[in-house]
Design an enzyme around this catalytic site. Structure first.
Site, mmCIF file in Angstrom:
data_model
loop_
_atom_site.group_PDB
_atom_site.id
_atom_site.type_symbol
_atom_site.label_atom_id
_atom_site.label_comp_id
_atom_site.label_asym_id
_atom_site.label_seq_id
_atom_site.Cartn_x
_atom_site.Cartn_y
_atom_site.Cartn_z
ATOM 1 N N ILE B 96 2.952 -3.998 -7.145
ATOM 2 C CA ILE B 96 3.962 -3.072 -7.666
ATOM 3 C C ILE B 96 3.314 -1.839 -8.302
ATOM 4 O O ILE B 96 3.851 -0.744 -8.234
ATOM 5 C CB ILE B 96 4.825 -3.795 -8.750
ATOM 6 C CG1 ILE B 96 5.451 -5.074 -8.188
ATOM 7 C CG2 ILE B 96 5.869 -2.853 -9.335
ATOM 8 C CD1 ILE B 96 6.385 -4.891 -7.030
ATOM 9 N N GLU B 98 1.627 1.457 -9.721
ATOM 10 C CA GLU B 98 1.394 2.772 -9.138
ATOM 11 C C GLU B 98 0.128 3.383 -9.710
ATOM 12 O O GLU B 98 -0.348 2.959 -10.757
ATOM 13 C CB GLU B 98 2.593 3.706 -9.351
ATOM 14 C CG GLU B 98 2.875 4.086 -10.782
ATOM 15 C CD GLU B 98 4.008 5.100 -10.883
ATOM 16 O OE1 GLU B 98 4.034 6.068 -10.123
ATOM 17 O OE2 GLU B 98 4.882 4.916 -11.761
ATOM 18 N N TYR B 159 17.060 1.711 -3.210
ATOM 19 C CA TYR B 159 18.231 1.228 -3.950
ATOM 20 C C TYR B 159 19.497 1.931 -3.436
ATOM 21 O O TYR B 159 20.554 1.333 -3.314
ATOM 22 C CB TYR B 159 18.094 1.490 -5.459
ATOM 23 C CG TYR B 159 16.800 1.006 -6.084
ATOM 24 C CD1 TYR B 159 16.025 0.011 -5.472
ATOM 25 C CD2 TYR B 159 16.352 1.530 -7.287
ATOM 26 C CE1 TYR B 159 14.841 -0.424 -6.040
ATOM 27 C CE2 TYR B 159 15.175 1.095 -7.867
ATOM 28 C CZ TYR B 159 14.415 0.128 -7.239
ATOM 29 O OH TYR B 159 13.237 -0.283 -7.814
ATOM 30 N N GLU B 209 10.144 9.765 4.301
ATOM 31 C CA GLU B 209 10.061 11.039 3.590
ATOM 32 C C GLU B 209 8.952 11.894 4.188
ATOM 33 O O GLU B 209 8.158 11.414 5.001
ATOM 34 C CB GLU B 209 9.859 10.814 2.090
ATOM 35 C CG GLU B 209 8.627 10.026 1.724
ATOM 36 C CD GLU B 209 8.588 9.648 0.234
ATOM 37 O OE1 GLU B 209 9.583 9.147 -0.284
ATOM 38 O OE2 GLU B 209 7.541 9.865 -0.377
ATOM 39 N N HIS B 247 -8.153 24.091 4.848
ATOM 40 C CA HIS B 247 -7.504 23.843 6.131
ATOM 41 C C HIS B 247 -7.492 22.385 6.545
ATOM 42 O O HIS B 247 -6.777 22.014 7.458
ATOM 43 C CB HIS B 247 -8.229 24.622 7.232
ATOM 44 C CG HIS B 247 -8.337 26.084 6.960
ATOM 45 N ND1 HIS B 247 -7.339 26.966 7.313
ATOM 46 C CD2 HIS B 247 -9.296 26.816 6.357
ATOM 47 C CE1 HIS B 247 -7.709 28.192 6.936
ATOM 48 N NE2 HIS B 247 -8.886 28.121 6.358
#
Lengths: 386, 290
Positions: B96, B98, B159, B209, B247
């Site tokens: 879990i 982060e 959710y 995303e 780049h």
């Protein structure tokens, strides 16, 4: 986190990579001493900003006298440099790197990134250095080599020889390149880089490899174990609201609309911006308050959002997973009272104890539009912003 | 049926006695999850939330034979904890936490792949099979047993999709947050495979995303290997292109990774697109009923 060229080159030097003798100055008066200390009769002066494309925008110059170096420094220090890689406001120049001049026979390209596809650090090399490298990658992909490095074995000699072929290095240069690649990989891993770019990597008129530029990006997740690198952080290169947000563990990006957004979770924050656009509005910012939206953080977030004079309405969208919505509702009310918010606030609470949260909001003395459905809440915010 | 976790899953919690682990373990136990113990080095022999605490995974494995681990340890220690679980024979690891350094994940991913261990996360909400087991930080109340499988890179967006499918009475077979980090333990494709083989799952929602090419890769896989309808929403359609440095990122992405590119690719591969976040549920209902 990005580093300046001079900071990147200091790291290069630490790892025995060939860089030019140079000095960084913060005051134009120091240019004379810097030129004298470096010696020679020609210098390169380079404005230090966190962006590429400096040469094309006048941020890099070859000078023949220390006076010219002083002149250049006076011109740029305190000003903002706009390049095709910055936004329209540009980046503040608060330091200048002065270097000995390098005679260039050939310009090459070398970089390393963490590649999501191969899940390896990948080195990218091309014999075609310079600013048009993206065009080269697109139009003549065979002129580019991608070499993935095994995280446990590190860079090997055969990989250096493979890249050297594409860079068209001769036997002597290939011998120079092998330790160079190994040291670059060592630097990448030991300093927790997420990106490293040498553009151009040059072959000098003497036939030797030389790093003429250094772009380095550090993995922010790993800053805790890189105290020396953390010291190199230059907040002047960031949007002031963005750095203020970062100090409070909030993730904020300013945009040009007029609907302020406060959301928990980066994905939902982007989704909320999309929803606002979908209903004809324009988001003023991206703001992720994180998983634990406490009253203190909500207050900070309001302050940062309201610092933008364009904001006409604030849309708060919290999906309570970890936190309870009743606590968030109390936090929002307290924050609005504390900050003295005078523009309309639309709040959408969902998830953990959402009903209780909405009830608390509707009973509050201050004017808050409490709407449970995200579509309706976004529509309301768009209407209020008109 | 369901995927990854069910009532029988024997769960060990790493970092068990910490505040976040305690909060979410309590909720998980209340939900009916079979938590058989936890690990906090130095606190072995204690009892926490009615379950035994161990110093090492090896001890836990012998005493309570867990087959899944749920990790809440702070980011600097995740590499150690994931590898401890993987080397001890745990089959499913859900991390879990982060903020795990990306280079730590390069090493970890290589090793868990070699061992054939399934890793979900890090930086994710976890996995839930509604009505059976909850291994993560998602709010239990929005879920409902049903037929939609959900995969997402973002916690709160998951959710949102869950809530909408519950409100329409469809419910979920299992929901998997794969996490938003550059090097996730499991990809969309890994989870799509599991849903394809799960009888309970009738349709799959994939919430993506901008950034990377995970959605494009998944699109290609769906076209060739997934027979069930897939509905997708991509967040970040209005996100501006960020300031850039150099780049290298652009070369490696090869101009891919924008919402428009992802949506075009998904459509081309037969995936149903929810144009807007608030229409995910409606789109699923439309596809299932057609």
């Amino acid at each position: 986190m990005n580093l300046h060229e001079f900071q990147g080159k200091a790291l290069f030097a630490e790892y025995d990579l060939p860089v030019s003798n140079g000095k960084v100055i913060y005051d134009a008066e120091d240019a004379l001493k810097a030129c004298r200390d470096i010696g020679g009769s020609k210098w390169v002066v380079k404005a230090q900003v966190h962006a590429g494309g400096r040469g094309k925008s006048g941020g890099v110059k070859l000078v023949d006298t220390p006076d010219e170096a002083i002149e250049f420094s006076k011109n740029w220090l305190g000003k903002r440099l706009v390049t095709y890689q910055t936004d329209s406001k540009g980046q503040l120049v608060n330091s200048i790197l002065i270097e000995e001049c390098t005679d260039i026979a050939n310009e090459l390209y070398l970089s390393a990134v963490i590649d999501r596809d191969s899940q390896r650090v990948v080195f990218i090399g091309s014999s075609e250095g310079g600013v048009n490298i993206e065009e080269v990658a697109k139009n003549t992909p065979d002129k580019i080599i991608y070499e993935a490095i095994d995280p446990l074995c590190g860079a090997q000699g055969f990989q250096a020889r493979k890249i050297a072929k594409v860079l068209k290095l001769d036997a002597v240069q290939t011998k120079q390149f092998t330790p160079m690649l190994k040291n670059l990989m060592k630097l990448f891993v030991e300093k927790d880089l997420s990106l490293l770019e040498i553009n151009p990597l040059v072959i000098t008129s003497g036939g030797n490899l030389h790093c003429l530029d250094a772009k380095i990006n550090i993995d922010t997740n790993a800053i805790y174990r890189q105290p020396d690198i953390a010291e190199m952080h230059d907040p002047s290169q960031e949007d002031p609201r963005e750095s203020e947000a970062a100090k409070n563990d909030l993730s904020y990006v300013s945009l040009d609309g007029n609907i302020g957004c406060m959301v928990n979770g980066a994905g939902l924050a982007m989704g909320t911006m999309d929803t606002i656009k979908y209903f004809g509005g324009n988001p003023a910012n991206f703001l992720d308050v994180g998983g634990t939206a406490t009253q203190e953080r909500v207050s900070k977030a309001f302050k940062i959002i309201l610092d933008d004079p364009e904001v006409k309405v604030v849309l708060v969208n919290i999906f309570g997973g970890i936190v309870r919505c009743d606590l968030i509702a109390e936090g929002v009310i307290a924050a609005i009272e504390e900050v003295g918010v005078e523009i309309p606030v639309v709040v959408r609470l969902e998830g953990n104890n959402a009903d209780l949260g909405s009830e608390i909001l509707s009973k509050a003395d201050i004017k808050i539009e409490s709407i449970n459905n995200l579509g309706d809440a976004a529509r309301k915010a768009v209407e209020l912003a008109k | 049926m369901s995927i990854l976790v069910n009532k029988e899953t024997r769960v060990i919690v790493q970092g068990f006695t910490g505040s976040q682990a305690t909060l979410h373990s309590e909720q998980a136990i209340e939900y009916g999850t079979n938590i058989v113990g936890g690990i906090t080095p130095g606190k072995g022999g204690q009892t926490h939330l009615g379950q035994p605490v161990f110093d090492t995974m090896e001890e836990a494995k012998k005493a309570v034979n867990p087959n899944a681990s749920l990790i809440f340890v702070p980011a600097p220690f995740c590499k150690d904890s994931i590898l401890e679980a993987a080397e001890s024979g745990i089959e499913l690891i859900i991390c879990i936490t982060e903020g795990v350094p990306t280079l730590d994940m390069l090493d970890v991913k290589k090793r868990v792949d070699e061992l054939g261990v399934t890793l979900i996360g890090p930086n994710c909400p976890g996995v839930i099979t509604p009505g059976e087991a909850k291994l993560g930080i998602m709010p239990a109340s929005i879920h409902m047993p049903g037929t939609v499988g959900i995969i997402s890179r973002s916690g709160t967006l998951t959710y949102e999709a869950v809530k909408q499918t519950t409100d329409l009475g469809l419910g979920q077979s299992s929901c998997v947050g794969i996490g938003g980090d550059p090097i996730p333990g499991s990809s969309f494709i890994d989870i799509l495979k599991l849903f394809e083989n799960d009888e309970q799952t009738k349709a799959i929602v994939m919430v993506g995303e901008i950034g990377g090419t995970a959605e494009e890769d998944a699109a290609e896989y769906i076209k060739n290997h997934i027979s069930k309808p897939v509905i997708s929403y991509i967040a970040g359609q209005t996100a501006p292109a960020g300031k850039r440095m150099g780049h290298a990122g652009a070369i490696i992405a090869g101009g891919k990774g924008t919402a428009a590119d992802k949506i075009a690719k998904l459509k081309e591969c037969g995936v149903h697109i929810a144009d807007n976040l608030v229409e995910i549920g409606a789109k699923v209902a439309e596809v299932i009923n057609s």
